[in-house]
Structure formats: structure tokens, C-alpha cells
Design an enzyme around this catalytic site. Sequence first.
Site, PDB file in Angstrom:
ATOM      1  N   MET A   1      15.142 -16.632  -9.101  1.00 52.95           N
ATOM      2  CA  MET A   1      16.482 -16.779  -8.531  1.00 52.95           C
ATOM      3  C   MET A   1      17.530 -16.231  -9.497  1.00 52.95           C
ATOM      4  SD  MET A   1      16.460 -20.414  -6.555  1.00 52.95           S
ATOM      5  CE  MET A   1      15.260 -20.754  -5.265  1.00 52.95           C
ATOM      6  N   CYS A   2      18.774 -16.264  -9.082  1.00 56.81           N
ATOM      7  CA  CYS A   2      19.881 -15.710  -9.855  1.00 56.81           C
ATOM      8  C   CYS A   2      20.403 -16.752 -10.850  1.00 56.81           C
ATOM      9  CB  CYS A   2      20.992 -15.281  -8.917  1.00 56.81           C
ATOM     10  SG  CYS A   2      20.423 -14.270  -7.537  1.00 56.81           S
ATOM     11  N   GLU A   3      21.369 -16.347 -11.654  1.00 56.14           N
ATOM     12  CA  GLU A   3      22.051 -17.289 -12.535  1.00 56.14           C
ATOM     13  C   GLU A   3      23.553 -17.095 -12.419  1.00 56.14           C
ATOM     14  OE1 GLU A   3      20.873 -18.575 -16.246  1.00 56.14           O
ATOM     15  OE2 GLU A   3      18.723 -18.263 -15.947  1.00 56.14           O
ATOM     16  N   ILE A  78      24.291 -12.984 -12.337  1.00 51.29           N
ATOM     17  CA  ILE A  78      23.223 -12.012 -12.555  1.00 51.29           C
ATOM     18  C   ILE A  78      22.157 -12.254 -11.486  1.00 51.29           C
ATOM     19  CG2 ILE A  78      23.626 -11.596 -15.002  1.00 51.29           C
ATOM     20  CD1 ILE A  78      21.414 -13.558 -15.665  1.00 51.29           C
ATOM     21  N   ASN A 108      23.574 -18.845  -6.116  1.00 48.66           N
ATOM     22  CA  ASN A 108      22.230 -18.818  -6.676  1.00 48.66           C
ATOM     23  C   ASN A 108      21.330 -19.606  -5.735  1.00 48.66           C
ATOM     24  OD1 ASN A 108      19.835 -19.282  -8.140  1.00 48.66           O
ATOM     25  ND2 ASN A 108      20.764 -20.919  -9.325  1.00 48.66           N
TER      26      ASN A 108
END
Length: 258
Positions: A1-3, A78, A108
Site C-alpha cells: 500500500m501507499c504511505e 508515495i 492510503n
Amino acid sequence: MCELLAMSANVPTDIVFSFTGLAERGGVTGPHVDGWGITFYEGKGNRTFKDASASSKSHIADLIKSYPIKSEIVVSHIRQANRGCVSLVNTHPFTRELWGRYWTYAHNGQLSEYHDKFTVSRFQPVGDTDSELAFCWILESVVNHFGEQEPENMQPVFDYIATLADEIRELGVFNMLLSNGIDLMAYCTNNLCHITRRAPFGKATLIDTDVVIDFSQETTPNDVVTVIATRPLTNNENWVVLSPGDWKLFRKGELVLG
């Protein structure tokens, strides 16, 4: 996953230190290599930098790490792609105008079976991610509920957005950052934390790279700065970890709701 990464401060402050740690997670200490973006507010205006490449290898990210843009609100992200291809159009943060202000959003997580729920007309997604469509649906719902004029009291608006986030969380993981340039909202499904720094300031050490900063040399005694992140960025400070369903609203670095 994203941050995710965000900042709310009572004076224009740069986010070079925190972003330096986050950028390492885009390909060096983390797998989030599918793009990154960051938005800085400056009054009612904002400036956004995005790149569909990994933040750890991006020349644009190098600029952000070396050039101290000062802002009272920053939203950054990100990406590790799951819905939608790797492209600039699918890179967070996303921005839309509402009530004469730029609203900025980053997400996220991953959602499922959401197309029937997220019916929109005024706010249309440009890319093909679940994240951007959810953002459009939130704004559409807010306008339908509160009308075309900005309310004098914004507390009910963010209370309402929290109920919308609760609905979205039923479709999957939904960790969210949202700002209108004045307030900064954080909503947690599973991974989100924050830290508020104020006098007396001390030193902080990044987890992801060998960087130490002495905030007492960079601040005044009146400064208040809150940083929100998916996971703690430093290893010698006490971060507050949010629980599923928790949400917080910050203004000028201070917690005002949640």
C-alpha cells in the site's frame, strides 16, 4: 500500500526533514515506487509537485529535499499502485476547488465494489483510481448536504466528512488526509500516527536514513508543528498511533477536533 505524510503548523515551516525520510520509503526502505506527490499551501493558493517515478530516484524529489519551501499545511503521498496504472494522472495528492478554496486529498489503502456507491456528477475523476473517485464522491456529498456556499462554521462539515469516511471504510482500507488550506484532517483505518512538536524542542533522528536535526536551532519558542505519517518517521520521539475509525482535525498545528 501507499504511505502518507502531512504537516500543520502555526508558522510557515519547511518539511524537508520529514520528506527526506518518507522519500527513502519510495524504493530504498520501502516498496512504494509507483509515483509520489506533495502539495504546499500558501494562503489560498498551493503548489503541487508530482512524479510517476520512485521518490528515492526522482530529481524532483531531490529538489523538495534540498529546497526548504515553507508552508503552514503540506500533504504528501508515495504510491504503491493497486487500482489504476502507474501514471502521473493517478499520482496523489488530488486537488479540487470547493467553495472558493483548493481542497487537497491523499489516500492510503484499497477499496472494493465501490463503483455503484461513488456516483458523481459535478466532481469527476481524471484518472482511474479508487482513491480519486472516493475524493470526488466526498466533495459531491458535501455539496449536496451543505449547499453551494461555504458554512461559517466548518466543524459540522468535517464531522460529516468523518461519517462519509466511515462508510468508505466498509469497502476496504481507507487512511485519508484532507485539507482545505486552513484545516488538516486525518482519518485512520489501520495505519496512521502523528506527533506535535513544541517548545522545548530537541533533536530527532530519522528511521529510514542517517539524518539528525536539532529543532531548537530551526524554530522559535512559539512554534507548533504537527506531522502526520503512515508510520513513525523518527526513532527517538513519541508518536501517537490512531485506532481504526479515529480521525483528527488540526489547525495551525493544534488539535481542534477528534
